[in-house]
Structure formats: C-alpha cells, structure tokens
Write a protein that holds these residues in place. Structure first.
Motif, short mmCIF file in Angstrom:
data_model
loop_
_atom_site.label_atom_id
_atom_site.label_comp_id
_atom_site.label_asym_id
_atom_site.label_seq_id
_atom_site.Cartn_x
_atom_site.Cartn_y
_atom_site.Cartn_z
N ASP A 33 14.29 -32.39 19.92
CA ASP A 33 13.13 -32.71 19.09
C ASP A 33 11.84 -32.41 19.86
OD1 ASP A 33 14.83 -33.60 17.16
OD2 ASP A 33 14.42 -35.74 17.43
N GLY A 34 10.93 -31.69 19.20
CA GLY A 34 9.63 -31.43 19.81
C GLY A 34 9.63 -30.43 20.94
N THR A 35 10.71 -29.71 21.13
CA THR A 35 10.79 -28.75 22.23
C THR A 35 10.64 -27.33 21.72
OG1 THR A 35 13.19 -28.42 22.08
CG2 THR A 35 12.40 -30.31 23.38
N TRP A 36 10.39 -26.40 22.65
CA TRP A 36 10.30 -24.99 22.28
C TRP A 36 11.64 -24.48 21.76
CZ3 TRP A 36 13.47 -21.54 24.81
CH2 TRP A 36 13.97 -21.91 26.07
N VAL A 37 12.73 -25.10 22.20
CA VAL A 37 14.06 -24.70 21.74
C VAL A 37 14.17 -24.91 20.23
CG1 VAL A 37 16.53 -25.15 21.91
CG2 VAL A 37 15.11 -25.14 23.98
N ARG A 38 13.79 -26.09 19.77
CA ARG A 38 13.84 -26.37 18.34
C ARG A 38 12.93 -25.41 17.57
NH1 ARG A 38 14.44 -31.00 15.47
NH2 ARG A 38 16.29 -31.33 16.76
N GLU A 39 11.74 -25.15 18.12
CA GLU A 39 10.81 -24.26 17.45
C GLU A 39 11.39 -22.85 17.31
OE1 GLU A 39 6.31 -22.40 18.12
OE2 GLU A 39 7.01 -24.06 19.38
N LEU A 40 12.05 -22.35 18.36
CA LEU A 40 12.64 -21.02 18.30
C LEU A 40 13.69 -20.91 17.20
CD1 LEU A 40 13.25 -19.80 21.98
CD2 LEU A 40 11.37 -19.28 20.45
N PHE A 41 14.57 -21.90 17.13
CA PHE A 41 15.66 -21.83 16.17
C PHE A 41 15.19 -22.15 14.75
CE2 PHE A 41 18.06 -21.78 20.09
CZ PHE A 41 19.06 -20.87 19.79
N ASP A 42 14.16 -22.96 14.61
CA ASP A 42 13.55 -23.14 13.29
C ASP A 42 13.01 -21.81 12.78
OD1 ASP A 42 14.13 -25.83 13.27
OD2 ASP A 42 12.08 -26.50 13.72
N ARG A 43 12.34 -21.08 13.67
CA ARG A 43 11.78 -19.80 13.28
C ARG A 43 12.86 -18.77 13.01
NH1 ARG A 43 9.24 -17.06 17.79
NH2 ARG A 43 8.09 -18.99 18.06
N LEU A 44 13.99 -18.85 13.73
CA LEU A 44 15.10 -17.94 13.48
C LEU A 44 15.67 -18.15 12.08
CD1 LEU A 44 17.11 -15.83 14.65
CD2 LEU A 44 18.55 -17.77 15.31
N ALA A 45 15.75 -19.40 11.66
CA ALA A 45 16.33 -19.72 10.35
C ALA A 45 15.38 -19.40 9.21
CB ALA A 45 16.72 -21.19 10.29
N GLU A 46 14.09 -19.62 9.41
CA GLU A 46 13.09 -19.33 8.38
C GLU A 46 11.94 -18.56 9.00
OE1 GLU A 46 12.22 -22.38 5.42
OE2 GLU A 46 13.57 -23.72 6.51
N PRO A 47 12.15 -17.26 9.20
CA PRO A 47 11.13 -16.47 9.88
C PRO A 47 9.86 -16.33 9.04
CG PRO A 47 13.27 -15.34 9.85
CD PRO A 47 13.34 -16.48 8.89
N PRO A 48 8.70 -16.30 9.69
CA PRO A 48 7.47 -15.98 8.96
C PRO A 48 7.45 -14.50 8.62
CG PRO A 48 7.04 -16.10 11.30
CD PRO A 48 8.48 -16.51 11.12
N ARG A 49 6.49 -14.10 7.81
CA ARG A 49 6.41 -12.70 7.43
C ARG A 49 6.27 -11.80 8.65
NH1 ARG A 49 4.70 -10.84 2.60
NH2 ARG A 49 5.90 -12.63 1.87
N ILE A 50 5.39 -12.19 9.57
CA ILE A 50 5.14 -11.39 10.77
C ILE A 50 5.27 -12.26 12.01
CG2 ILE A 50 3.42 -10.04 12.04
CD1 ILE A 50 2.25 -9.14 9.45
N GLU A 51 5.91 -11.70 13.02
CA GLU A 51 5.94 -12.30 14.35
C GLU A 51 5.31 -11.32 15.32
OE1 GLU A 51 9.89 -14.54 15.12
OE2 GLU A 51 10.39 -13.07 13.58
N LEU A 52 4.51 -11.84 16.22
CA LEU A 52 3.82 -11.01 17.22
C LEU A 52 3.95 -11.69 18.58
CD1 LEU A 52 1.96 -8.50 17.72
CD2 LEU A 52 0.03 -10.09 17.49
N PHE A 53 4.37 -10.92 19.57
CA PHE A 53 4.60 -11.50 20.91
C PHE A 53 3.95 -10.65 21.99
CE2 PHE A 53 8.34 -12.36 18.22
CZ PHE A 53 8.29 -13.73 18.18
N ASP A 54 3.48 -11.34 23.02
CA ASP A 54 2.97 -10.69 24.22
C ASP A 54 4.13 -10.64 25.21
OD1 ASP A 54 1.83 -9.97 26.64
OD2 ASP A 54 0.02 -11.16 26.34
N LEU A 55 4.77 -9.49 25.35
CA LEU A 55 5.98 -9.39 26.16
C LEU A 55 5.71 -9.53 27.66
CD1 LEU A 55 7.77 -6.47 24.28
CD2 LEU A 55 8.03 -8.94 23.94
N ARG A 56 4.49 -9.25 28.06
CA ARG A 56 4.16 -9.42 29.47
C ARG A 56 4.14 -10.90 29.87
NH1 ARG A 56 -1.79 -8.09 31.34
NH2 ARG A 56 -2.03 -10.15 30.36
#
Length: 466
Positions: free
Chosen positions: A389-412
C-alpha cells in the motif's frame, strides 16, 4: 572451411568477388532472455561465457526487439520487417502468420549458395517459406535445446553436413523460457538458490514465491551460459570462429510481468552482440539504437548481397566498423497480441530516442490490460497485498493493469520506468516530439492501428492532457 577476408572490413565486396572467401553466419537466440547478464551490469549472476562472446566483438547497450512476444519478435529477425507490417501480430500456434512469400534471410542466403540449418524454435508461419536444408526444429527438438550438450552435438552434425559451402545456422535455445527446469543432465553445474537473488528492479516484488521463481529463472540462464561456452569450444575446435559472423540476441525480455508482452525497457531491451574477429574489432561497446529488425539487412550487407525491397530494418555494418556511428535517432517498438484469451489483446506502440521513452497505449479508456499475468508470474497478485500500500510497487502494477493513454519516461534518471512524466508541462515538448515521430512511423509503415482515434487526434490529445 571458409575464412573471412579483410575485404569485408575494407570494402564489403560481394561474396562472389574473385579471391573473396564468404563468411559463415550464425544467429543465436535465447528465449525470453532480457539483460540479465553480468556484462550488462546484472548483479545476481556471473555469465562468463556470454560476456566473453560479447567481448569478442561489439556489444550494443541499446539493443531492442520489435515486439516482446516470441513469434512476432522472430518474424522481425528473419524478415527485417515489423510485426504490424508482416502480419505476425501474435503467436504462430494461435493462428497468426506472416503474409506468404515475404523475403527472408534463409531464402536470401540459399540463393547466394549457402547451406542453411535451424536448431530449435522457428515459431513463425508460414513454415514453408523457411526452406532450411538441415532441420532440428520439431517440438521435441525445441524442448531438447535445454540439453546444451545435445545442442553442441547438433551443431557438429550440421557443420559436418555442409561440406565446402558456406553456411547459415539459426540456433535457438529454449532457456530461459518457462517452465523453469532446475536441472537438465547435470546443467547448470551449480544451481541458483533463493539466497542468491533479489527482486527484479522493474517489479520490486520480493515475496518468497516470487524469489523462488527468479532463482529458477537465473538457473536457466546459468545453464544457457554454460551451453554457449560448449558451443564456442566446438566452433574453435573446428577453426570456425574467425570466419563466422555471429549474432547473439534475446528474443525479448524476461517472462515476468512488466517484462514480456509490454513495451517497457524490461520488455523490449535485450542482450545484443555481434562478433567476427576478422571483421569486427573486439571489445567495442555501442550506444547506437539498434533493433533485431536490423539483423537481416546487416547480414546481407556484410556479405555484399542486395537487400530486398520492403525491408524496414537498417544495416548496422557502419556501426560494426565504428561503434561511434549511428543508423537512427529514434527507435520504435510495438505490442499487439500474444495468445490465449481475447483479454491478451492490448496493442501499444513505443518510441525512444535513447534518453526518453514514450509508450502509446491504444486501447486506453476502452478496456483493461489483460496481460498482467505473464507466463504464470503472479507479481500483480502479490502487489495487491497490504504491504505494498502506498508504494511505488503498487503504483507500477496499477498502471500496468489500467495504463493511461500515454506514458513518458526519462530512461537516464528512471531506467526502470517508475515515474510517468506524461502530463508534466516541463516535458510537453519531448512528448510532442516523440509522439509525432511515432505516428509518422506508423504512417510510413502502414500501421493498421493508425486509424485509432487516439492517434489521429494526437495534437488535440496533447493539448487536453497538458
């Protein structure tokens, strides 16, 4: 046996030129192998034999597949085209197949006088378009590629069958694909235990059951590494190393959620190295954006053969000669369908310039992503526990299940793609640039998903989300 000549390095003259001796070609794939090698900085397992192979020539730090699904990925290796263009949108054993008659590496090299062989998985259709002279690609043979001694014996058998012709061998190990088999005839010689591993950094799940799966996965990688060592011993014993152009790649990322089937770095990013001691200076590391769609045109170019019309990959010969060279400034990936139920249909497109990555989730707002359970990996289920609960892990998997239209990441700054920058005004220009390049590419390659409203209205979408 034939030896490669410095003519290839100096001028890449035709294989038919007087006095020129053609290269042999070996393309090796490892099933579901991401960058879990020590030469890529993985800190769980030492992979000395694959590391040594990488050091023989050039290692690409930004090597990608076109799609993180076996059949689709392999279609690009063999034809130099993207899955949405060639038709292999999903698994061959679930009815997907390429447009018949498409040029491929097997036919091109046979026309140039090469003897051809396959060991292990083909997994693309139509099978009749791939007319290998030597075949060890039955279902039973595919399973037996976990037996690394058997694989080395088959390589010997193929080479002995070739006589005086140059050869092309497509060699496909099933490891480290599921099921994770801990021991196959004494390999790996040293097992990998739970105490040896930690959670994947692209997942963050450290439940005991998950760590057991990770340990078994790495055990398969150790067996593969030992198999590569055996293979190279056999090639060296036959004096075949110097005159062979050898390409090694994973067919996509690890068979875990946020790995296989997605468009993340842990999905599309793979080990990718090319060696030939008489063609490529050893010990090179390149930051060039390269894809497995480039293998076919690269091999043909290196042999002085014409690249057929319609091939969408780029020849990497200039980069093989000089690791500071580049062939593109943006690289594209995709996801369409894997197999099984209709819930696994979740088309996506991605573009990266090496620093930033944009993922366009085409069905966003229409239905949830059904690919949260990947090859028996229950990381998503574990992520539902209260401890996350409240961790980046939960956030990642929430986003995996219901992705937003666009994801943008700074790979560096965010190599595991934890923070979605889409909608952040500071990165609006970056997002617009990558989205524009992505949709231009979709138009250029006649992407059937270009008609999706979300893509046609790309600039309107950017205005609404910013």
């Amino acid at each position: 046996m034939y030896r490669c000549s410095l003519m290839v390095l100096l001028g890449l003259a035709s294989v038919g030129s007087a006095g020129a001796e053609p290269l042999n070609v070996i393309v090796i794939t490892a099933d579901d192998l991401g960058k879990q090698l020590s030469c890529y900085g993985d800190d769980i397992l030492e992979t000395p034999h694959m590391d040594a192979l990488a050091a023989r020539g050039i290692r690409f730090d930004k090597g990608y597949v076109t799609q993180a699904s076996c059949s689709s990925s392999r279609s690009s290796i063999l034809t130099g085209t993207y899955p949405h263009s060639n038709g292999q949108l999903g698994l061959a054993n679930h009815g997907f197949k390429m447009t018949p008659g498409r040029p491929n590496i097997v036919q091109s090299l046979q026309a140039a006088g090469y003897q051809t062989g396959i060991i292990g998985k083909l997994h693309v259709k139509p099978v009749e378009d791939f007319t290998f002279d030597f075949r060890r690609d039955s279902l039973e043979c595919i399973r037996q590629t976990r037996d690394v001694v058997q694989v080395a014996d088959w390589v010997d058998e193929f080479v002995e069958s070739v006589d005086e012709e140059p050869f092309f061998l497509y060699l496909n190990y099933i490891d480290p694909h599921v099921p994770f088999i801990r021991d196959v005839k004494g390999y790996p010689t040293t097992p990998v235990s739970v105490e040896d591993v930690h959670a994947f950094r692209f997942q963050g799940i450290d439940d005991p059951e998950q760590l057991t799966s990770i340990a078994d996965f790495y055990g398969c990688i150790r067996r593969l590494d030992e198999g590569i060592g055996l293979l190279m011993e056999r090639l060296e014993a036959r004096d075949l190393v110097d005159n062979t152009l050898l390409v090694f790649v994973g067919d996509h990322g690890a068979p875990f959620a946020r790995g296989k089937l997605a468009c993340y770095e842990s999905s599309l990013g793979i080990p990718y190295f090319v060696s030939c001691p008489r063609l490529i200076e050893p010990g090179q590391v390149s930051q060039s954006l390269v894809s497995t769609v480039d293998i076919y045109p690269t091999v043909l170019d290196a042999l002085g053969l014409d690249v057929p019309e319609g091939v969408q990959g780029e020849s990497l010969v200039s980069v093989l000669k000089d690791s500071t060279q580049t062939v593109r400034n943006v690289l594209f990936g995709e996801s369409n369908f894997h197999g099984g139920s209709a819930s696994g249909y979740y088309p996506r497109r991605s573009a990266t310039d090496g620093r930033f990555k944009l993922v366009l989730n085409l069905p966003s707002g229409y239905h949830e992503n059904g690919d949260v359970i990947v090859d028996y990996d229950h990381a998503y289920d574990f992520s539902r526990a209260a401890r996350y609960d409240g961790t980046w892990v939960r956030e990642l998997f929430d986003r995996l299940a219901e992705p937003p239209r666009i994801e943008l990441f700074d790979l560096r700054d965010d190599p595991n793609e934890k923070t979605n920058l889409a909608g952040n005004p500071e990165y609006a220009g970056v997002m617009q640039r990558l989205l524009s390049r992505l949709t231009d590419w979709m138009e250029e390659t006649d992407d059937p998903f270009l008609t999706v409203d979300a893509v046609r209205a790309k600039y309107k979408m950017l205005e609404e989300e910013n």
